[in-house]
Design a protein around this motif. Structure first.
Motif, short mmCIF file in Angstrom:
data_model
loop_
_atom_site.label_atom_id
_atom_site.label_comp_id
_atom_site.label_asym_id
_atom_site.label_seq_id
_atom_site.Cartn_x
_atom_site.Cartn_y
_atom_site.Cartn_z
N ASP A 74 -10.54 45.11 30.22
CA ASP A 74 -9.53 45.08 29.14
C ASP A 74 -10.10 45.71 27.87
O ASP A 74 -9.42 46.47 27.18
N ARG A 109 1.00 53.46 27.06
CA ARG A 109 0.29 53.01 28.26
C ARG A 109 1.34 52.73 29.32
O ARG A 109 2.23 51.90 29.11
N ASN A 163 -14.05 47.04 36.35
CA ASN A 163 -13.58 45.67 36.61
C ASN A 163 -14.51 44.97 37.61
O ASN A 163 -14.86 43.80 37.41
N ARG A 187 -12.17 64.98 39.37
CA ARG A 187 -12.01 64.06 38.24
C ARG A 187 -12.60 64.65 36.95
O ARG A 187 -13.23 65.69 36.97
N1 LIG Z 1 -9.25 45.10 33.36
C1 LIG Z 1 -8.07 45.57 33.75
N2 LIG Z 1 -7.94 46.23 34.88
C2 LIG Z 1 -6.76 46.72 35.27
C3 LIG Z 1 -5.64 46.52 34.50
N3 LIG Z 1 -4.58 47.11 35.11
C4 LIG Z 1 -5.07 47.67 36.24
N4 LIG Z 1 -6.38 47.44 36.36
C5 LIG Z 1 -7.25 47.86 37.38
O1 LIG Z 1 -7.51 49.23 37.23
C6 LIG Z 1 -7.88 49.77 38.44
C7 LIG Z 1 -7.22 51.08 38.66
O2 LIG Z 1 -7.75 51.63 39.75
P1 LIG Z 1 -7.20 52.96 40.30
O3 LIG Z 1 -6.71 53.85 39.21
O4 LIG Z 1 -6.34 52.70 41.45
O5 LIG Z 1 -8.53 53.58 40.93
P2 LIG Z 1 -9.83 54.03 40.16
O6 LIG Z 1 -10.81 53.00 40.42
O7 LIG Z 1 -9.52 54.23 38.71
O8 LIG Z 1 -10.12 55.33 40.87
P3 LIG Z 1 -9.46 56.69 40.62
O9 LIG Z 1 -8.28 56.53 39.80
O10 LIG Z 1 -9.16 57.22 41.89
O11 LIG Z 1 -10.49 57.46 39.87
C8 LIG Z 1 -7.53 48.72 39.47
O12 LIG Z 1 -8.72 48.14 39.97
C9 LIG Z 1 -6.73 47.71 38.73
O13 LIG Z 1 -6.92 46.40 39.23
C10 LIG Z 1 -5.75 45.78 33.29
O14 LIG Z 1 -4.89 45.57 32.55
N5 LIG Z 1 -7.00 45.36 32.95
#
Ligand SMILES: Nc1nc2c(ncn2[C@@H]2O[C@H](COP(=O)(O)OP(=O)(O)OP(=O)(O)O)[C@@H](O)[C@H]2O)c(=O)[nH]1
Length: 664
Positions: free
Chosen positions: A550, A572, A541, A655
């Motif tokens: 997305d 999901r 993102n 991971r």
């Molecule tokens: N594009 C997008 N991003 C999303 C959505 N839902 C959540 N996110 C993002 O997904 C990310 C999830 O981050 P986390 O799982 O907390 O952390 P990570 O960056 O994956 O790191 P780790 O899980 O620790 O490996 C966040 O930055 C959210 O803003 C969505 O529907 N679309």
């Protein structure tokens, strides 16, 4: 629903005519009844009149006969003088006594002889009678006259009659007229109305006399010789009332027959001399204040005199002939007429009511038909068995099928034909169950139009059964629920599907998971949850943008779906978290773990493959936590948490790896 309009039309004019006919019938019947009444009344009136006339004839005959009987008496007495002009007082008395007139002819005042005495012989005559033993004898009234007639004998010679002894009847004009008539005709002559000299102040009555001439020689052929040879008169004085009472009886109270056979209580009689003038009244049995219903005048001619008999019906007679039959006929007739009228009129009113009811029924049927036609949806009636032949259906079917109602009622189409083949068994099952249970039915199914369009409909209704419990038909209403169905699907989508990835969401997953736990509890087969969280997804993102993120999520979803079996669930939970639920992993925990690990490994490999987003190669490796289940315990939420915890351990361990929930 189209039906022939067979309702009877109201014809007010016709009903009015029928009412008029009832009144006309009543009028005719009343007319007939009145005619019958008049007919019977006239018949009885005629009979009454005949009876009255009979009484009149009887009365007249009685009077005539009685007067003739008196004439006979005088004839006999005259015969006595014809045999010997020198009839002594004693001979006369014996003769009259022998007649026993009181018995035979009641009403006669007396029988007498009056001697004609020339004026010149008056003193000698008076002297001779006085010498006979009547020293007070005199001819009265006093006065000098050419000829005297003196009552010489009068039997019974007593009472009132003594007053007449020596009376000169010839001196009185009415008597003289009768005496002259008798003298000139040689026949009995009845005088006009007089007051007898016998009368006193007490019970004064009208009277009359009958004279029969006695000649000194029997050879009297003409008036002159009769006048020349007149010796005197035998006569009878009559008190008219007493006489008539004897003839007619006492009409006021005596209801028996009199000596002449007249039923005297039937008639009231007035006898007039010459004409019906009050001054000439000889006798009256009239009851004051009674006006007779029948009256008639009869003439009786006797002794050269005419009497008028005015005869009227008596109150008693009228009472006797008053018949109630005509009035009974009238009354009964009127009652019957009114009854007949009531029956006819009632029947007309009843018919009128029936027609009104029929009209109201037709009206309400039309209204109901309009209502049914205008109801949104399809109102139908069909046969109670497949193929559900249509008996009635409204025009709403046109919108659903493109076919007009006539095609269904003409049996070109049945209901089954328009039901989607996949839904027919369900529809038939619902209908048959409703018929068997005699309960309302409710079914939703698809209907195909002739243009290929599909409409979802909801049908509700129930069967109509005969006395034997057999279904006669099924009534129902179908509503087009296509839009509702679509709305429901949309809502369901929103509620259970993740809009980005089109995967089941957390709620859907929980539902599926609980169902899976129940199945597992029943089958004792193991299952597993794989909790998948993408590694460092935030970086995607942050570096490529949210949309790119997305796209990555969408691609990952597709890969997950392809990586599992048809019956497995990929959901999901949110963000970059996914769960894969695996079922039927065998009845051994080791096998289940092994299989879950194998699938998790496969997912790990597939997601580890780089993907291209917006021209950038992106790698989104996952960390996977596994929790195994068999049966209801420990529950859906706990299972997810276990898998979550295992996943965190995978994260913690570096991971892109798989971790198990330690305890099972
Ligand atoms: N594009 C997008 N991003 C999303 C959505 N839902 C959540 N996110 C993002 O997904 C990310 C999830 O981050 P986390 O799982 O907390 O952390 P990570 O960056 O994956 O790191 P780790 O899980 O620790 O490996 C966040 O930055 C959210 O803003 C969505 O529907 N679309």
């Amino acid at each position: 629903m189209a039906q022939p309009d067979d309702a009877p039309a109201i014809r007010p004019q016709g009903l009015l005519d029928q009412s008029a006919a009832a009144w006309i019938v009543l009028g005719v019947l009343l007319l007939f009844t009145f005619s019958m009444w008049r007919f019977f009344d006239a018949q009885l009136e005629d009979r009454s009149h005949d009876r009255f006339q009979h009484q009149v004839d009887n009365a007249r005959s009685a009077l005539k006969n009685r007067m003739q009987a008196y004439e006979q008496v005088l004839n006999g007495t005259a015969g006595l003088f014809a045999a010997s002009t020198e009839v002594s007082r004693a001979e006369f008395r014996r003769y009259v006594e022998s007649l026993e007139l009181d018995e035979a002819l009641p009403g006669i005042q007396g029988t007498g002889f009056t001697l004609m005495v020339p004026g010149t012989q008056r003193p000698a005559h008076v002297a001779a009678v006085r010498a006979e033993g009547f020293p007070d004898y005199r001819i009265h009234p006093e006065g000098e006259r050419d000829t005297y007639s003196t009552i010489l004998y009068l039997e019974p010679f007593e009472g009132r009659n003594l007053r007449a002894f020596g009376y000169d009847m010839y001196s009185e004009p009415i008597r003289r007229e009768a005496m002259n008539r008798a003298r000139d005709t040689g026949r009995a002559a009845v005088s006009g109305k007089v007051v007898l000299v016998q009368e006193t102040e007490d019970d004064l009555q009208a009277g009359f006399l009958i004279y029969l001439p006695v000649y000194r020689d029997n050879d009297v052929d003409d008036v002159l010789s009769r006048r020349a040879l007149l010796h005197g008169f035998v006569y009878s004085p009559f008190r008219a009332h007493d006489l008539m009472q004897g003839v007619f009886g006492n009409s006021s109270g005596d209801t028996s027959r009199n000596t002449s056979g007249t039923t005297t209580h039937d008639v009231e009689i007035e006898v007039y001399d010459l004409e019906a003038d009050p001054r000439n009244l000889l006798y009256s049995s009239r009851t004051p204040d009674h006006t007779p219903r029948f009256t008639t005048d009869r003439m009786v001619e006797f002794g050269g005199r005419v009497w008028v008999l005015r005869i009227g019906s008596s109150a008693q007679f009228e009472q006797d002939v008053r018949h109630s039959e005509p009035y009974l006929v009238l009354l009964a007739g009127i009652v019957v007429d009114i009854l007949i009228f009531a029956v006819i009129y009632g029947s007309i009113r009843h018919r009128r009511k029936m027609r009104r009811s029929a009209a109201r029924l037709a009206e309400s049927r039309d209204e109901f038909r309009t209502l049914v036609e205008n109801v949104p949806g399809v109102v139908f009636r069909c046969a109670p068995q497949p193929p559900w032949r249509i008996l009635h259906i409204n025009k709403g079917i046109l919108d659903l099928t493109g076919e007009p109602p006539e095609h269904f009622m003409g049996q070109a189409h049945s209901l089954a034909e328009v039901i989607h083949p996949d839904d027919r068994p369900r529809f038939e099952e619902t209908m048959m169950s409703s018929i068997l249970g005699r309960t309302p039915y409710e079914a939703e199914f698809r209907v195909r139009s002739r243009f290929g369009r599909i409409h979802w409909v909801s049908a509700r209704g129930q069967g109509v059964f005969d006395r034997n419990g057999s279904a006669r038909w099924m009534d129902g209403v179908m509503l087009d629920i296509t839009e509702r169905r679509a709305a429901e699907a949309a809502i369901r989508q929103l509620a259970f599907i993740d809009p980005l990835t089109q995967l089941p969401n957390r709620r859907f997953l929980l539902d599926r998971l609980r169902q899976a736990l129940a199945n597992s509890d029943r089958t004792r087969l193991f299952g597993a949850l794989l909790f998948i969280d993408l590694d460092h997804f935030k970086d995607v993102n942050d570096t490529l943008g949210h949309e790119a993120g997305d796209s990555v999520l969408t691609e990952i979803s597709q890969r997950l779906k392809h990586g599992v079996r048809e019956g497995d669930t990929v959901a999901r939970l949110g963000g970059d978290e996914f769960i894969v639920m695996l079922e039927n992993l065998g009845d051994k925990a080791e096998d289940a773990v092994e299989k879950a690990e194998a699938i998790a490994g496969k997912i790990l490999a597939e997601l580890g493959e780089p993907l291209t987003v917006g021209g950038h190669a992106v790698t989104a490796t996952p960390s996977i936590g596994i929790s195994i289940f068999c049966g209801q315990d420990p529950g859906a939420d706990e299972l997810i948490q276990r898998a979550d915890r295992a996943m965190y351990r995978a994260k913690a361990a570096g991971r892109n790896r798989i971790e198990h929930h330690l305890a099972f």
